[in-house]
Write an enzyme that holds these catalytic residues in place. Structure first.
Site, PDB file in Angstrom:
ATOM      1  N   LYS A  41      20.014   1.068  11.052  1.00  0.00           N
ATOM      2  CA  LYS A  41      21.257   1.447  11.736  1.00  0.00           C
ATOM      3  C   LYS A  41      21.795   2.705  11.063  1.00  0.00           C
ATOM      4  CE  LYS A  41      22.703  -3.324  12.620  1.00  0.00           C
ATOM      5  NZ  LYS A  41      23.731  -4.348  12.384  1.00  0.00           N
ATOM      6  N   ARG A  95      24.759 -16.251  15.908  1.00  0.00           N
ATOM      7  CA  ARG A  95      25.950 -16.303  16.767  1.00  0.00           C
ATOM      8  C   ARG A  95      25.639 -16.851  18.145  1.00  0.00           C
ATOM      9  NH1 ARG A  95      27.503 -10.278  16.424  1.00  0.00           N
ATOM     10  NH2 ARG A  95      25.237 -10.246  16.472  1.00  0.00           N
ATOM     11  N   SER A 133      30.258  -6.203  14.146  1.00  0.00           N
ATOM     12  CA  SER A 133      30.776  -5.013  13.449  1.00  0.00           C
ATOM     13  C   SER A 133      30.827  -3.815  14.396  1.00  0.00           C
ATOM     14  CB  SER A 133      29.899  -4.686  12.243  1.00  0.00           C
ATOM     15  OG  SER A 133      29.940  -5.742  11.324  1.00  0.00           O
TER      16      SER A 133
END
Ligand code: COA
Length: 171
Positions: A41, A95, A133
């Site tokens: 990332k 999640r 995030s």
């Protein structure tokens, strides 16, 4: 003494990550929160800043929990970092179904790279499972309220970051 590693980019650390950290302490004696440099990332915050923010959040934990946690930045492969720290357990938060494929692949690759390493998944709590995030940064960049997702300290740093890097003026 069971040592676990909770790795991530933590760009920035959210209430979702904190939920996993708190719950990981129920299954390990010592937890290393490992802040990764090499994540594929392009983080907004530097490795130092991400690690610093994680340290500040962890320091606020109650019941002496923070004494069982170490925050460490790392570069290179996670399995090598785990071996250097005598840890055989990797903790990851799950999640939604959408996380599963990526996490399953990562756990399989890590166990191929180091057969001594096991990955343990903790399901994200109902209160935090929708946090990411990336979305927190997007909301902060657009001037929205992120107080449901991150601490006031993290929110302040994100606010400062975007006030310096973004120009909102429309020509
Ligand atoms: N609740 C809410 N949100 C959560 C969460 C939870 N319980 N757990 C994770 N998230 C979110 C994060 O906010 C993040 O959101 P984003 O994608 O929008 O940024 C996302 O889920 C996942 O981030 P994070 O938990 O920080 O992990 P990551 O996928 O960025 O971390 C590493 C990946 C660091 C573990 C991996 O890149 C790595 O091991 N790197 C080292 C190099 C290496 O060994 N590579 C080979 C790996 S197979």
């Amino acid at each position: 003494m069971r040592t676990g590693i909770y790795p991530g980019t933590f760009d920035p650390i959210t209430f979702g990550h904190m939920d996993i950290i708190r719950r990981a302490l129920k299954v390990v004696d010592r937890l290393i929160v490992a802040v990764a440099q090499d994540t594929g990332k392009e983080p907004a915050f530097s490795l130092d800043m991400r690690s610093q923010l994680v340290k500040e959040e962890v320091a606020l934990l109650a019941n002496g929990d923070s004494k069982r946690i170490e925050v460490k930045p790392f570069t290179g492969l996670l399995v090598n970092f785990a071996a250097e720290n005598n840890a055989t357990l990797l903790i990851r938060g799950l999640r939604a179904v959408s996380d599963f494929e990526y996490e399953f692949q990562m756990a399989s690759i890590n166990s191929k790279l180091n057969a001594h390493v096991e990955t343990l998944f903790l399901t994200a709590s109902e209160a935090t499972h929708f946090i990411s995030s990336r979305f927190v940064k997007e909301i902060a960049r657009l001037g929205g309220d992120i107080s449901h997702f991150v601490s006031p300290n993290v929110a302040r740093h994100l606010g400062e970051y975007y006030s310096k890097t973004e120009d909102y003026s429309i020509d």
